[in-house]
Structures are given as structure tokens and as C-alpha cells.
Design a protein around this motif. Structure first.
Motif, PDB file in Angstrom:
ATOM      1  N   ARG A  50       2.763  13.502 -40.438  1.00  0.00           N
ATOM      2  CA  ARG A  50       1.796  12.640 -39.747  1.00  0.00           C
ATOM      3  C   ARG A  50       1.515  13.304 -38.408  1.00  0.00           C
ATOM      4  N   GLN A  51       0.267  13.295 -37.994  1.00  0.00           N
ATOM      5  CA  GLN A  51      -0.074  13.959 -36.739  1.00  0.00           C
ATOM      6  C   GLN A  51      -0.908  13.067 -35.832  1.00  0.00           C
ATOM      7  N   ASN A  52      -0.882  13.411 -34.546  1.00  0.00           N
ATOM      8  CA  ASN A  52      -1.654  12.696 -33.521  1.00  0.00           C
ATOM      9  C   ASN A  52      -1.393  11.198 -33.534  1.00  0.00           C
ATOM     10  N   ILE A  53      -0.136  10.826 -33.545  1.00  0.00           N
ATOM     11  CA  ILE A  53       0.254   9.425 -33.566  1.00  0.00           C
ATOM     12  C   ILE A  53       0.147   8.875 -32.150  1.00  0.00           C
ATOM     13  N   VAL A  54      -0.571   7.777 -32.000  1.00  0.00           N
ATOM     14  CA  VAL A  54      -0.703   7.135 -30.695  1.00  0.00           C
ATOM     15  C   VAL A  54       0.473   6.186 -30.532  1.00  0.00           C
ATOM     16  N   LEU A  55       1.169   6.330 -29.433  1.00  0.00           N
ATOM     17  CA  LEU A  55       2.368   5.544 -29.158  1.00  0.00           C
ATOM     18  C   LEU A  55       2.222   4.846 -27.816  1.00  0.00           C
ATOM     19  N   ALA A  56       2.457   3.543 -27.793  1.00  0.00           N
ATOM     20  CA  ALA A  56       2.447   2.787 -26.537  1.00  0.00           C
ATOM     21  C   ALA A  56       3.843   2.831 -25.935  1.00  0.00           C
ATOM     22  N   ILE A  57       3.903   3.150 -24.644  1.00  0.00           N
ATOM     23  CA  ILE A  57       5.172   3.149 -23.921  1.00  0.00           C
ATOM     24  C   ILE A  57       4.985   2.318 -22.655  1.00  0.00           C
ATOM     25  N   ALA A  58       6.095   1.797 -22.131  1.00  0.00           N
ATOM     26  CA  ALA A  58       6.014   0.920 -20.972  1.00  0.00           C
ATOM     27  C   ALA A  58       7.149   1.176 -20.006  1.00  0.00           C
ATOM     28  N   ALA A  59       6.860   0.849 -18.768  1.00  0.00           N
ATOM     29  CA  ALA A  59       7.859   0.835 -17.705  1.00  0.00           C
ATOM     30  C   ALA A  59       7.571  -0.420 -16.899  1.00  0.00           C
ATOM     31  N   GLY A  60       8.308  -1.472 -17.195  1.00  0.00           N
ATOM     32  CA  GLY A  60       8.030  -2.755 -16.551  1.00  0.00           C
ATOM     33  C   GLY A  60       6.671  -3.265 -16.989  1.00  0.00           C
ATOM     34  N   ASP A  61       5.793  -3.544 -16.014  1.00  0.00           N
ATOM     35  CA  ASP A  61       4.451  -4.041 -16.312  1.00  0.00           C
ATOM     36  C   ASP A  61       3.449  -2.926 -16.589  1.00  0.00           C
ATOM     37  N   LEU A  99      11.360   9.686 -26.369  1.00  0.00           N
ATOM     38  CA  LEU A  99      10.306   9.324 -27.330  1.00  0.00           C
ATOM     39  C   LEU A  99      10.878   9.079 -28.719  1.00  0.00           C
ATOM     40  N   SER A 100      11.910   9.841 -29.086  1.00  0.00           N
ATOM     41  CA  SER A 100      12.516   9.676 -30.410  1.00  0.00           C
ATOM     42  C   SER A 100      13.222   8.334 -30.553  1.00  0.00           C
ATOM     43  N   ARG A 101      13.359   7.627 -29.446  1.00  0.00           N
ATOM     44  CA  ARG A 101      14.048   6.331 -29.457  1.00  0.00           C
ATOM     45  C   ARG A 101      13.107   5.144 -29.288  1.00  0.00           C
ATOM     46  N   VAL A 102      11.804   5.416 -29.174  1.00  0.00           N
ATOM     47  CA  VAL A 102      10.854   4.310 -29.034  1.00  0.00           C
ATOM     48  C   VAL A 102       9.833   4.240 -30.174  1.00  0.00           C
ATOM     49  N   ILE A 103       9.792   5.239 -31.012  1.00  0.00           N
ATOM     50  CA  ILE A 103       8.802   5.270 -32.090  1.00  0.00           C
ATOM     51  C   ILE A 103       9.148   4.285 -33.195  1.00  0.00           C
ATOM     52  N   HIS A 104      10.417   4.247 -33.571  1.00  0.00           N
ATOM     53  CA  HIS A 104      10.894   3.371 -34.645  1.00  0.00           C
ATOM     54  C   HIS A 104      12.090   2.574 -34.140  1.00  0.00           C
ATOM     55  N   ALA A 163      14.617   4.031 -22.814  1.00  0.00           N
ATOM     56  CA  ALA A 163      13.932   5.217 -23.327  1.00  0.00           C
ATOM     57  C   ALA A 163      12.434   5.149 -23.033  1.00  0.00           C
ATOM     58  N   SER A 164      11.848   3.971 -23.158  1.00  0.00           N
ATOM     59  CA  SER A 164      10.427   3.806 -22.869  1.00  0.00           C
ATOM     60  C   SER A 164      10.135   4.085 -21.391  1.00  0.00           C
ATOM     61  N   ARG A 165      11.020   3.639 -20.516  1.00  0.00           N
ATOM     62  CA  ARG A 165      10.845   3.900 -19.077  1.00  0.00           C
ATOM     63  C   ARG A 165      10.944   5.407 -18.778  1.00  0.00           C
ATOM     64  N   ILE A 166      11.896   6.067 -19.402  1.00  0.00           N
ATOM     65  CA  ILE A 166      12.041   7.515 -19.200  1.00  0.00           C
ATOM     66  C   ILE A 166      10.797   8.239 -19.709  1.00  0.00           C
ATOM     67  N   ALA A 167      10.355   7.881 -20.902  1.00  0.00           N
ATOM     68  CA  ALA A 167       9.160   8.516 -21.470  1.00  0.00           C
ATOM     69  C   ALA A 167       7.948   8.268 -20.573  1.00  0.00           C
ATOM     70  N   THR A 180      -6.321  13.978 -21.074  1.00  0.00           N
ATOM     71  CA  THR A 180      -6.936  12.886 -21.834  1.00  0.00           C
ATOM     72  C   THR A 180      -6.041  12.377 -22.956  1.00  0.00           C
ATOM     73  N   ASP A 181      -4.864  12.970 -23.163  1.00  0.00           N
ATOM     74  CA  ASP A 181      -3.928  12.462 -24.170  1.00  0.00           C
ATOM     75  C   ASP A 181      -3.123  11.275 -23.650  1.00  0.00           C
ATOM     76  N   VAL A 182      -3.229  11.002 -22.354  1.00  0.00           N
ATOM     77  CA  VAL A 182      -2.531   9.871 -21.740  1.00  0.00           C
ATOM     78  C   VAL A 182      -3.585   8.831 -21.358  1.00  0.00           C
ATOM     79  N   CYS A 183      -3.367   7.606 -21.762  1.00  0.00           N
ATOM     80  CA  CYS A 183      -4.326   6.537 -21.488  1.00  0.00           C
ATOM     81  C   CYS A 183      -3.589   5.311 -20.956  1.00  0.00           C
ATOM     82  N   LEU A 184      -3.882   4.923 -19.750  1.00  0.00           N
ATOM     83  CA  LEU A 184      -3.269   3.728 -19.181  1.00  0.00           C
ATOM     84  C   LEU A 184      -3.817   2.501 -19.893  1.00  0.00           C
ATOM     85  N   ILE A 185      -2.939   1.534 -20.134  1.00  0.00           N
ATOM     86  CA  ILE A 185      -3.313   0.290 -20.799  1.00  0.00           C
ATOM     87  C   ILE A 185      -3.232  -0.825 -19.769  1.00  0.00           C
TER      88      ILE A 185
END
Length: 188
Positions: A50-61, A99-104, A163-167, A180-185
Motif C-alpha cells: 500500500r502506498q501514499n497512506i494518509v495518516l492523522a497524527i496529533a499533539a494535544g489539540d 509512526l509505526s505505533r500510531v498506524i494500527h 508516539a503521535s506527539r513524537i511523530a 505539501t505532504d504535511v497538512c494541518l487539520i
């Protein structure tokens, strides 16, 4: 097709795995080289990747989405994460392990960091480097030998959050402003 002001655009190319048109950049050429190596040398089928998987990560808010270059699946589990980035491999160890700890909800056992010329293979269970060089990326046959009883431990909610905070710190706060591979939500 997305434009990226950060990269020299060399035209278009066809994606090796999907046949779709992509913007031809130096980085995309390396990604294509990696996908060809996975299939032609290491024995993976295109369906394993699988390629180009979009993953949401967070650090607090703060939330953002980033892209994961490749996830390799075997027997309904993701066994290997491959993240491409130009430059130093060492500086990406912590981020890719996170990242390997937030995908699944389980630990991905093999993490590959590559700049297209070199690679570093990390054991996701203990964070130790277990291989160096593109030729050290595990083949399909090697990944099929993973012991599913011990190779995919569950990630606790607390570890997932850390892990999400570190990522986020490495991948978002440390990103080039024109990436452009990083997009703030927007937070709610």
C-alpha cells in the motif's frame, strides 16, 4: 495531480505499482525505485504494497495529516513500514518508530527508513537497528516467517498518544514550510 513548489518538476511519470500518472520529481523517482526493488528483487506482489497512506497524527489539540510512503502487508497484518526522505537516515529513526505505533492498534515489527540510496532497518519491538543498506530490507520470504504471536503486540492508548506527539513534533513541527505532504487539520 498535486503541485509541490519544493521540488523541481521534471515532467510526468507512470507509477510502477498503479500505472497512474504522477509528477516526476527526484523524490518520486526514488519512490519508484523503492517500489520496483520491493517487487522485482524482494518478491512482493504489487497487492502486498500500500502506498501514499494518509495518516492523522496529533499533539494535544494540534492535528495534521502526513503521508506514509509504503506499508507492506502479509496475512492481514502490516509487517513493514517504509518511509522515504532525502538526507540523513539517523535523524528519522525516532519519528519512524513513532509512526509505526500510531498506524494500527498493534506494533508494526519492521521499520525501514530510506533516502533511496541507503536504508536503515529497525526492529519495531525494541527500536534497535537490525540492518543497514537497501539490500538489508527484508524479502517477502523473510517477512512470512514472522511469529504472529509475538511480532504484533497491542499498542496501549498511552503509548499511542506519546508516539503521535513524537511523530507530530518530528514530521509536522520539523517540516519544511513548503512541504505539501504535511497538512494541518483544524481542531474542533
Amino acid at each position: 495531480m498535486e503541485k509541490n513548489p519544493h521540488h523541481l518538476v521534471l515532467g510526468e511519470l507512470l507509477d510502477f505499482l498503479t500505472g497512474e500518472r504522477r509528477i516526476d520529481t527526484h523524490d518520486e523517482r526514488y519512490r519508484q525505485k523503492i517500489s520496483k526493488h520491493l517487487v522485482q528483487t524482494l518478491g512482493y506482489s504489487k497487492e502486498d504494497i500500500r502506498q501514499n497512506i494518509v495518516l492523522a497524527i496529533a499533539a494535544g489539540d494540534q492535528c495534521a495529516s502526513i503521508k506514509i510512503d509504503f506499508l507492506i502487508n502479509q496475512a492481514d497484518k502490516t509487517c513493514m513500514l517504509i518511509k522515504y526522505a532525502p538526507g540523513s537516515l539517523v535523524t528519522r529513526r525516532l519519528s519512524n518508530l513513532a509512526l509505526s505505533r500510531v498506524i494500527h492498534p498493534y506494533q508494526i515489527p519492521i521499520i525501514v527508513t530510506t533516502n533511496g540510496e541507503d536504508a536503515e532497518i529497525i526492529n519495531g519491538l525494541n527500536g534497535k537497528v537490525i540492518g543497514q543498506g537497501v539490500d538489508s530490507i527484508p524479502s517477502k520470504i523473510k517477512l512470512e516467517k514472522l511469529d504472529t504471536a509475538v511480532s504484533f503486540p497491542t499498542i496501549s492508548e498511552r503509548l499511542h498518544e506519546k508516539a503521535s506527539r513524537i511523530a507530530y513534533a518530528c514530521e509536522v513541527d520539523g517540516a519544511c514550510p513548503c512541504d505539501t505532504d504535511v497538512c494541518l487539520i483544524q481542531s474542533k
